[in-house]
Enzyme design. Structure first.
Site, PDB file in Angstrom:
ATOM      1  N   LYS A  69       0.840  -1.206   0.000  1.00 53.03           N
ATOM      2  CA  LYS A  69       0.000   0.000   0.000  1.00 53.03           C
ATOM      3  C   LYS A  69       0.875   1.256   0.000  1.00 53.03           C
ATOM      4  O   LYS A  69       0.602   2.216  -0.729  1.00 53.03           O
ATOM      5  CB  LYS A  69      -0.958  -0.026   1.212  1.00 53.03           C
ATOM      6  N   GLN A 113      -4.970  -1.704   9.308  1.00 54.10           N
ATOM      7  CA  GLN A 113      -4.812  -3.040   8.721  1.00 54.10           C
ATOM      8  C   GLN A 113      -5.419  -4.099   9.642  1.00 54.10           C
ATOM      9  O   GLN A 113      -5.181  -4.106  10.847  1.00 54.10           O
ATOM     10  CB  GLN A 113      -3.312  -3.315   8.474  1.00 54.10           C
ATOM     11  N   ASP A 136     -11.239   2.266   3.258  1.00 54.47           N
ATOM     12  CA  ASP A 136     -11.475   0.814   3.146  1.00 54.47           C
ATOM     13  C   ASP A 136     -12.953   0.516   2.870  1.00 54.47           C
ATOM     14  O   ASP A 136     -13.301  -0.596   2.465  1.00 54.47           O
ATOM     15  CB  ASP A 136     -11.112   0.126   4.474  1.00 54.47           C
TER      16      ASP A 136
HETATM   17  N1  GUN Z   1      -6.783  -7.196   5.802  1.00 55.98           N
HETATM   18  C1  GUN Z   1      -6.956  -7.960   4.691  1.00 55.98           C
HETATM   19  N2  GUN Z   1      -7.505  -7.223   3.703  1.00 55.98           N
HETATM   20  C2  GUN Z   1      -7.660  -5.969   4.189  1.00 55.98           C
HETATM   21  C3  GUN Z   1      -8.152  -4.769   3.626  1.00 55.98           C
HETATM   22  O1  GUN Z   1      -8.588  -4.693   2.471  1.00 55.98           O
HETATM   23  N3  GUN Z   1      -8.132  -3.690   4.448  1.00 55.98           N
HETATM   24  C4  GUN Z   1      -7.683  -3.743   5.726  1.00 55.98           C
HETATM   25  N4  GUN Z   1      -7.717  -2.631   6.466  1.00 55.98           N
HETATM   26  N5  GUN Z   1      -7.218  -4.853   6.279  1.00 55.98           N
HETATM   27  C5  GUN Z   1      -7.200  -5.960   5.500  1.00 55.98           C
END
Ligand code: GUN
Length: 297
Positions: A69, A113, A136
């Site tokens: 990211k 996350q 998200d």
């Molecule tokens: N953990 C696995 N996929 C994601 C996601 O798309 N966003 C977040 N914040 N955590 C994750």
């Protein structure tokens, strides 16, 4: 008569075109390049875009995702702030950081996350993120807006799948769409998005009685169950479009999806590979949401 061995049928099989392999890497790069141009224009007008990424603990998979990211932010010319907090961080400390970032005008998007350590209530953390910075799309307000067709942030993986289909000229309107999996992150928002595109949508899950009977109706089959190569050709209608959200390791430790790619590839009209299918789209759509958060487009 046994249709499978009839000469007409054989000719049809031979004439059938090879499946389109949907290149998620290429499409995600196209999207990021479009965003990069936009970000440059905003920068010239003095608008900088910034994503805050919070990771609690050192789950190795999360570290990889967070790293990707940050790299994507750098690629499109966006700023990123990384908060790497220890496993022992209390819920209160994390909530305080989220509240501080909610107030920070320089921060446009906040991403915590997941998964979080067990002593922290994930729902509470998600609900504390300002819906204006919920890149998200996990906040109940974002999910509610999606369910009633109002504007808001959409969960990145299902949004990326819609984009993959559109950019591959695969129409959803009027199609039988079957989603396997009912998670809050993928299955449920996926079903809502397909419905928004006028698909006829069915969701299968662990209590579904005869899954094959349902999946064999699908013109578009989205698979998000988290079991390596679970879906073989016996689940699939000839000519279906198959989207594989899975990310697993096979018996040799090789990355693979929830779909047995080799077993189904000659039966489908289009399919996403793993890796290089849905995965890169999730990050591209996160970048899309960040730009949207900053520019209210
Ligand atoms: N953990 C696995 N996929 C994601 C996601 O798309 N966003 C977040 N914040 N955590 C994750």
């Amino acid at each position: 008569m046994n249709c499978e061995s009839s000469p007409e049928n054989k000719i049809e099989m031979e004439e059938r075109q090879m499946a389109m392999i949907i290149d998620g890497k290429k499409i995600s790069t196209q999207i990021k390049d479009e965003l990069k141009e936009k970000v440059e224009k905003y920068k010239k007008n003095g608008v900088n875009i910034c994503l805050a990424v919070i990771q609690v603990g050192d789950n190795p998979a999360s570290t990889v995702y967070v790293g990707n990211k940050k790299k994507a932010c750098a690629y499109i010319g966006m700023e990123s702030q990384a908060y790497e907090l220890p496993e022992e961080t209390t819920e209160e400390e994390l909530l305080d950081l989220v509240k501080k970032l909610n107030q920070d005008e320089k921060v446009n998007g906040i991403l915590v996350q997941l998964p979080l350590p067990n002593h922290i209530n994930e729902d509470l953390v998600i609900q504390t993120i300002s819906p204006k910075k919920d890149v998200d799309g996990f906040h109940p307000q974002s999910v509610g807006a999606l369910s009633i067709g109002q504007p808001g942030f959409v969960s990145c993986t299902p949004a990326g799948i819609i984009e993959l289909l559109k950019r591959s000229d695969i129409s959803i309107d009027g199609k039988e769409c079957v989603v396997i999996g009912r998670s809050n992150i993928v299955g449920k928002p996926m079903a809502l998005l397909l419905l928004r595109e006028n698909g006829t949508v069915t969701v299968c899950h662990s209590h579904t009685k005869d899954m094959k009977e349902v999946t064999k109706r699908a013109d578009i089959l989205i698979v998000a169950i988290g079991r390596a190569k679970f879906i073989d050709e016996s689940y699939i209608k000839e000519g279906a479009v198959v989207i594989d959200v899975g990310m697993n390791r096979d018996e040799n430790g090789k990355l693979c999806g929830d779909v047995d790619f080799e077993a189904v590839k000659d039966k489908v009209s289009a399919i996403t590979p793993v890796p290089g299918g849905v995965g890169p789209m999730t990050i591209a759509m996160l970048m899309y949401n960040c730009v949207k958060a900053a520019t209210a487009e």
